[in-house]
Design an enzyme around this catalytic site. Structure first.
Site, short mmCIF file in Angstrom:
data_model
loop_
_atom_site.label_atom_id
_atom_site.label_comp_id
_atom_site.label_asym_id
_atom_site.label_seq_id
_atom_site.Cartn_x
_atom_site.Cartn_y
_atom_site.Cartn_z
N SER A 327 -38.62 47.01 34.56
CA SER A 327 -38.61 46.06 33.43
C SER A 327 -38.84 46.72 32.08
O SER A 327 -38.64 46.06 31.05
CB SER A 327 -39.66 44.97 33.67
N HIS A 370 -39.53 30.82 35.89
CA HIS A 370 -40.27 30.70 34.63
C HIS A 370 -39.87 29.48 33.81
O HIS A 370 -40.43 29.24 32.73
CB HIS A 370 -40.03 31.95 33.76
N CYS A 383 -39.30 38.00 32.59
CA CYS A 383 -38.41 37.17 33.40
C CYS A 383 -37.11 37.91 33.71
O CYS A 383 -36.39 38.32 32.79
CB CYS A 383 -38.11 35.86 32.67
#
Length: 648
Positions: A327, A370, A383
């Site tokens: 991420s 989310h 997310c």
């Protein structure tokens, strides 16, 4: 019989002619001889004098003094120390085996040492001095000196040898030296004659190897008179060599010591970069090793322990290791989309916990999803579905282009061994490398730093530095060479829209400082020193549909080698960025739990220039922080001037 006057006259004329010819011949021969003698004694005098002296005078090289290496504060990182050694001339030694046996009774000498010494003695001419033992203690050196009358051919000698005061802290950066090998010579087109000196040492890894030409210096020479048998009679004169250049690195040794100890026994790496000049303040790889063992000649047992260790202590992970960035790569995808105008910061994407594409289901890390997510929230809560959606619109080629613009997929120019390029894949790369077309699923995986994307901790630190500054910050490791400053790595403007960079920074700020941020527990509460960051977790295994249905195993329930890698990148202070940090913990699990706490401690040490004060931590974490920091076995690092920079 009486000759007539006519015959007598004729005979006189004949004898005269013959005498003239003989005389002329003698004069011509004498002239040629004189000319030849003049040519040899006058015109060619220097040549024949040199040939005569080559039979009488031997020129030997004198090894130059190797240049020193210092940190940015003048703390020595690589020095030359006195080396007490034993030199033997075989023709004076008599029975070599008996001599080695005598030596072994005076100083510690293993069978391996004795056999190596014997090989070296018989490899060289009998009259040539050969070093058979070095790095002796003063006590052992004294013992040999006292007993030298009973050790024919043995001469106690003092030379210089490399020593690394920082030990394992900078083994992967500074590297180490070792004797010149045949392999070393084979890689050099025109070897320096000094490399032929027995046991001469050159850089093998790291800065020692990559700046070898600067550090080595120039050899001196000495002229020795020898007899017809090649034995040395006396030394006529000597010309000292030129010392190698001294190097000052950008590394802060006190900070480096802290980073190395903070990583502990994890299989991990960390990079600390100064945002003003691009100076690498710390590059740590854990676990590490003692480079001094390689200089002295590492034992088989010690080397086997290093090569068989599952945490790979010999690997230079910060710049050689490449990992899926997870991420931490999402800022790249977001910036590419913003620059292409395919998203706005307020636009939302609905995350139900997965996204269907191409007949496959791509999951978010949060199983329940989310909900509606905008750009800031997507970074704050990491997310995945948001980036799956965005990536389909912007395309892999633009994402790849932005990655290289931010320093991923390029090889940064540093004097280090095998700096990894990483990989910012695109359609053309897959067709050439894999012989296959790019798929939409490849784009979705790449958008969250998985799939084919690979980056080193060094590249992640550079990426973070460029996002924090908007400049093409380039890492710099060598600060000066013999006092001459190296070019700055501060870089020019990247040409990215400042508003787009501000949106990304706002999201990174939320990661660490908003309650729902993935790194909120690793925030800095000291006013004016707040940190912005991004967590990352990269999978090292595929999660099957059956496992997902039954419930995905937690990392702590898996064998170490099957756990996810943990990553964290950050910069601080938020309002006036000075330092960027990247941390990768191999098989550490989650970035928020394994990498972020380490990165915060490192960041605080870099900002304060000393062990962080407890006031910088949230109140509920101060006791644990105090215990953790007090347990670190930090070394007292004293610069050449100024106060002590680290705690003893």
């Amino acid at each position: 019989m009486k000759q007539s006057p006519k015959n007598i006259a004729q005979s006189v004329r004949t004898i005269g002619r013959r005498g003239f010819l003989i005389g002329a011949t003698q004069v011509a021969f004498a002239g040629v001889l004189a000319a030849r003698m003049r040519y040899m004694q006058v015109d060619q005098a220097d040549k024949f004098r040199l040939l005569a002296e080559e039979n009488r005078i031997r020129v030997r090289l004198i090894a130059p003094t190797r240049g020193l290496i210092f940190d940015r504060n003048g703390v020595p990182l690589a020095i030359n120390e006195q080396n007490y050694r034993i030199v033997v001339v075989r023709e004076d030694a008599g029975d070599v085996d008996e001599l080695l046996a005598r030596l072994s009774r005076i100083v510690p000498m293993t069978m391996e040492d004795a056999e190596r010494a014997r090989r070296e003695l018989f490899k060289q001419p009998a009259h040539k001095p050969v070093t058979i033992l070095d790095r002796l203690s003063w006590e052992d050196f004294s013992k040999v000196s006292v007993n030298s009358p009973s050790l024919p051919g043995v001469t106690p000698d003092i030379g210089l040898s490399r020593f690394y005061p920082a030990g394992e802290d900078l083994a992967h950066v500074v590297g180490y030296v070792g004797p010149v090998s045949d392999y070393d010579l084979s890689r050099i087109n025109d070897p320096d004659p000094v490399l032929q000196i027995p046991r001469f040492q050159i850089g093998k890894t790291g800065v020692e190897a990559k700046t070898e030409d600067s550090l080595r210096g120039l050899a001196g020479n000495k002229f020795e008179e020898q007899n017809a048998y090649g034995r040395i009679i006396r030394e006529l004169r000597r010309t000292p060599g030129t010392k190698g250049a001294d190097l000052q690195l950008t590394i802060d040794e006190g900070l480096q010591n802290f980073v190395q100890k903070r990583l502990g026994e994890e299989s991990a790496s960390a990079v600390v970069i100064d945002l003003a000049e691009g100076d690498l303040l710390g590059i740590a790889s854990a676990p590490s090793f003692d480079p001094n063992k390689f200089v002295r000649g590492i034992s088989v047992a010690d080397y086997r322990a290093l090569t068989e260790h599952d945490h790979r202590p010999l690997a230079s992970k910060p710049f050689q290791g490449i990992y899926p960035p997870g991420s931490t790569f999402k800022m790249v995808t977001a910036l590419a989309a913003l620059e292409e105008g395919v998203i706005t910061p307020d636009e939302t994407v609905y995350c139900p916990g997965h996204l269907e594409s191409g007949g496959r289901r791509f999951h978010c890390w949060k199983r329940g999803g989310h909900g509606h997510v905008d750009l800031k929230t997507s970074i704050e809560q990491s997310c995945d579905v948001y980036y799956y959606d965005v990536a389909q619109r912007v395309g892999i080629d633009k994402i790849s282009e932005m990655a290289r613009r931010l320093g991923i997929g390029v090889s940064h120019d540093l004097p280090l061994s095998a700096v990894a390029r990483g990989l910012a894949p695109n359609k053309a790369w897959k067709l050439e490398a894999r012989g296959a077309d790019w798929l939409i699923g490849d784009t979705l995986n790449a958008s969250i730093g998985q799939g084919f994307v690979l980056a080193s901790p060094l590249q992640l630190a550079v990426m973070t530095a460029r996002i924090a500054t908007g400049r093409a910050v380039s890492p710099r490791l060598v600060r000066t060479i013999d006092g001459v400053e190296a070019p700055s790595g501060g870089g020019e403007r990247l040409g990215l829209d400042p508003r787009h960079l501000a949106y990304i920074r706002d999201g990174m700020n939320a990661v660490s400082n908003n309650r729902r941020g993935t790194a909120f527990r690793s925030r800095i509460v000291a006013e004016g020193l707040e940190m912005a960051g991004k967590t990352g977790t990269s999978q090292v295994r595929n999660i099957t549909a059956a496992e997902r249905a039954a419930g995905v195993f937690r990392n702590e329930d898996l064998p170490w080698e099957r756990r996810d890698h943990a990553l964290f990148v950050c910069y601080a202070p938020v309002e006036n960025p000075r330092v960027a940090v990247s941390v990768v913990v191999e098989h550490g699990g989650g970035g928020s739990t394994a990498a972020a706490p380490i990165a915060r401690d490192i960041m605080l040490r870099a900002l304060y220039g000393d062990v962080p004060p407890l006031e910088a931590y949230p109140p509920e974490q101060r006791r644990a922080a105090d215990e953790r920091l007090n347990a670190l076995p930090l070394r007292d690092s004293r610069p050449t001037s100024g106060p002590t920079r680290t705690r003893a």
